[in-house]
Motif scaffolding. Structure first.
Motif, PDB file in Angstrom:
ATOM      1  N   ASP A 212     -12.916 -18.510  -9.554  1.00  0.00           N
ATOM      2  CA  ASP A 212     -12.189 -19.696  -9.089  1.00  0.00           C
ATOM      3  C   ASP A 212     -11.069 -19.340  -8.109  1.00  0.00           C
ATOM      4  O   ASP A 212     -10.216 -20.186  -7.795  1.00  0.00           O
ATOM      5  CB  ASP A 212     -11.607 -20.451 -10.285  1.00  0.00           C
ATOM      6  N   ASN A 213     -11.061 -18.069  -7.676  1.00  0.00           N
ATOM      7  CA  ASN A 213     -10.076 -17.603  -6.682  1.00  0.00           C
ATOM      8  C   ASN A 213      -8.634 -17.693  -7.178  1.00  0.00           C
ATOM      9  O   ASN A 213      -7.709 -17.929  -6.396  1.00  0.00           O
ATOM     10  CB  ASN A 213     -10.229 -18.377  -5.361  1.00  0.00           C
ATOM     11  N   HIS A 214      -8.440 -17.520  -8.474  1.00  0.00           N
ATOM     12  CA  HIS A 214      -7.090 -17.463  -9.023  1.00  0.00           C
ATOM     13  C   HIS A 214      -6.589 -16.020  -9.011  1.00  0.00           C
ATOM     14  O   HIS A 214      -7.372 -15.081  -9.170  1.00  0.00           O
ATOM     15  CB  HIS A 214      -7.062 -17.992 -10.455  1.00  0.00           C
ATOM     16  N   SER A 215      -5.286 -15.861  -8.865  1.00  0.00           N
ATOM     17  CA  SER A 215      -4.695 -14.523  -8.874  1.00  0.00           C
ATOM     18  C   SER A 215      -4.593 -13.996 -10.302  1.00  0.00           C
ATOM     19  O   SER A 215      -4.239 -14.741 -11.229  1.00  0.00           O
ATOM     20  CB  SER A 215      -3.297 -14.553  -8.239  1.00  0.00           C
ATOM     21  N   ILE A 216      -4.880 -12.706 -10.465  1.00  0.00           N
ATOM     22  CA  ILE A 216      -4.708 -12.027 -11.751  1.00  0.00           C
ATOM     23  C   ILE A 216      -3.826 -10.809 -11.507  1.00  0.00           C
ATOM     24  O   ILE A 216      -4.211  -9.883 -10.783  1.00  0.00           O
ATOM     25  CB  ILE A 216      -6.054 -11.584 -12.345  1.00  0.00           C
ATOM     26  N   LYS A 217      -2.648 -10.835 -12.075  1.00  0.00           N
ATOM     27  CA  LYS A 217      -1.678  -9.772 -11.835  1.00  0.00           C
ATOM     28  C   LYS A 217      -1.818  -8.669 -12.890  1.00  0.00           C
ATOM     29  O   LYS A 217      -1.743  -8.943 -14.093  1.00  0.00           O
ATOM     30  CB  LYS A 217      -0.260 -10.348 -11.877  1.00  0.00           C
TER      31      LYS A 217
END
Length: 440
Positions: A212-217
């Motif tokens: 879903d093109n979310h950032s994962i830090k």
């Protein structure tokens, strides 16, 4: 404490590798159950703590309720939704972020967890739905691998699924995650158990976030702090680390220790002032030690020592209070208050109160138990108790009195009196020579 953070602690597993009938999270380190430490650190960060249980849930919950009264417990629907993802289902966190911890990580520290939970205000953080802990190891064997590109997590791969190239990756999953709560609740229903174990994995949320093109830090953490305990071997290793932390704090506070690696101090013990701990000392429960010298191989359990010296090889059992007192080798004290007392060797003093200036001779015991009830022995000031004395409770020995060696005391003794109870000595002249002559 962060007002926007909820915490879920996973503690549902049986822990079969522990090879024990006791639930894994109830095995102890430094005197407290592993789950205790997870909850305690969580409470430093949040007022909304959820613990997920399944295996022997009543036992685990009952044990934790002895310590904490503001934790919410959930029973995992293990039949329908097994696995780490299934454990989180059905929980509604109260805050906008939710940190997911494991109940078998007793070495985690709140200060380090803050790195995963801290608020982000940068434009890049607007799409941040997930922060996860990672380890940078020399060898990641046994861990799931984490692929990081341009500072963001793009993939998690279980070791069994790694290609030969991926097996060489040394960035590993440390197993703790902080989710945006809306993202978590929206995507938990999307988890599938289409895998060999037929379980729902929380790690699959990483794949969902990437798609879903979310950032994962990724947040790099210390391997020692995120050590999981899966076996008795792991438990022993974790306890060594935990003990070293406890002793380091006391050493830095000015407590003297001889061969600290041989000393055992349970979590909850208080040590203050000019205290010296010699090798082999064991301090248990909620003991409080102040300005005292505890000599080699002595044990203190749930007791208070002030300006006192005990040992070597002495045992102070629960609910004892010793002030300005000397306890020597092979002396055992239980549920007693001693102030300004000397008991140099080979004595048992239980359920007693003994006042200053009193000297307890070798071999003295308080006979405090009749097989049904316990009784008290009360001894006043400046009492001299001869060796091999039995004090049959209940009995009161008043100030400034004496007891002759070898006596059995069953009645109270008044101030200024001498008490003795012996059979009259009989001497048979020449018996030695007659006896051995007959034997020859």
């Amino acid at each position: 404490m962060q007002s926007n953070l909820s915490i879920i602690i996973l503690a549902a597993g049986a822990g079969t590798r522990m090879k024990s009938t006791l639930p894994k999270v109830l095995h102890k380190i430094s005197g407290k159950e592993m789950l205790y430490y997870s909850i305690e650190e969580a409470k430093k960060l949040s007022d909304d703590i959820h613990v997920v249980l399944y295996h022997q849930a009543d036992l685990v919950q009952g044990t934790m309720e002895k310590y904490f009264d503001d934790v919410t417990y959930h029973i995992q629907d293990h039949e329908k939704y097994p696995g780490t993802g299934g454990a989180v289902m059905g929980i509604t966190p109260h805050h906008e972020k939710v940190l997911v911890l494991n109940g078998d990580m007793p070495l985690i520290e709140a200060d380090e967890l803050k790195q995963l939970t801290s608020n982000e205000h940068s434009p890049e953080a607007r799409d941040l739905k997930l922060t996860m802990s990672v380890l940078d190891l020399k060898c990641a064997d046994g861990y799931g691998r984490v692929i990081i590109e341009k500072g963001k997590v793009t993939k998690i791969i279980e070791q069994k699924d790694c290609s030969s190239y991926e097996l060489d990756i040394t960035i590993a999953n440390a197993g703790i995650y902080c989710f945006n709560t809306d993202f978590l609740l929206e995507n938990l229903p999307k988890l599938s158990n289409d895998n060999a174990q037929k379980e729902y994995y929380i790690t699959d949320l990483v794949e969902i976030a990437v798609k879903d093109n979310h950032s994962i830090k990724p947040v790099y953490v210390k391997e020692e702090n995120f050590k999981g305990v899966n076996s008795k071997y792991d438990l022993a290793q974790a306890e060594v680390i935990h003990q070293n932390r406890i002793k380091e704090q006391f050493l830095k506070a000015g407590i003297a220790m001889r061969l600290p690696e041989t000393i055992y101090i349970e979590y909850g013990v208080t040590i203050e002032g000019e205290t010296i701990l010699e090798n082999g000392v064991t301090l248990l429960g909620n003991s409080k030690i102040c300005n005292s010298h505890i000599k080699t191989n002595s044990i203190v359990e749930d007791s208070i020592l002030e300006n006192s010296e005990i040992g070597p090889m002495a045992r102070i059992r629960p609910l004892s209070i010793l002030k300005d007192t000397h306890i020597g080798n092979f002396v055992e004290i239980k549920k007693s208050n001693l102030t300004g007392v000397k008991a140099g060797h080979l004595a048992y003093l239980g359920d007693s109160t003994i006042d200053e200036g009193t000297n307890v001779g070798a071999g003295t015991i308080t006979c405090n138990y009749d097989g049904v009830h316990k009784y008290k022995t009360i001894i006043g000031k400046n009492v001299f108790i001869g060796s091999d004395t039995q004090l049959v409770a209940p009995v009161t020995i008043e100030d400034n009195s004496m007891i002759a060696a070898g006596s059995t005391i069953t009645n109270d003794i008044k101030s200024g009196d001498l008490a003795l109870s012996r059979t009259k000595q009989k001497t048979v002249t020449g018996f030695f020579h007659r006896f051995f002559k007959d034997k020859k």
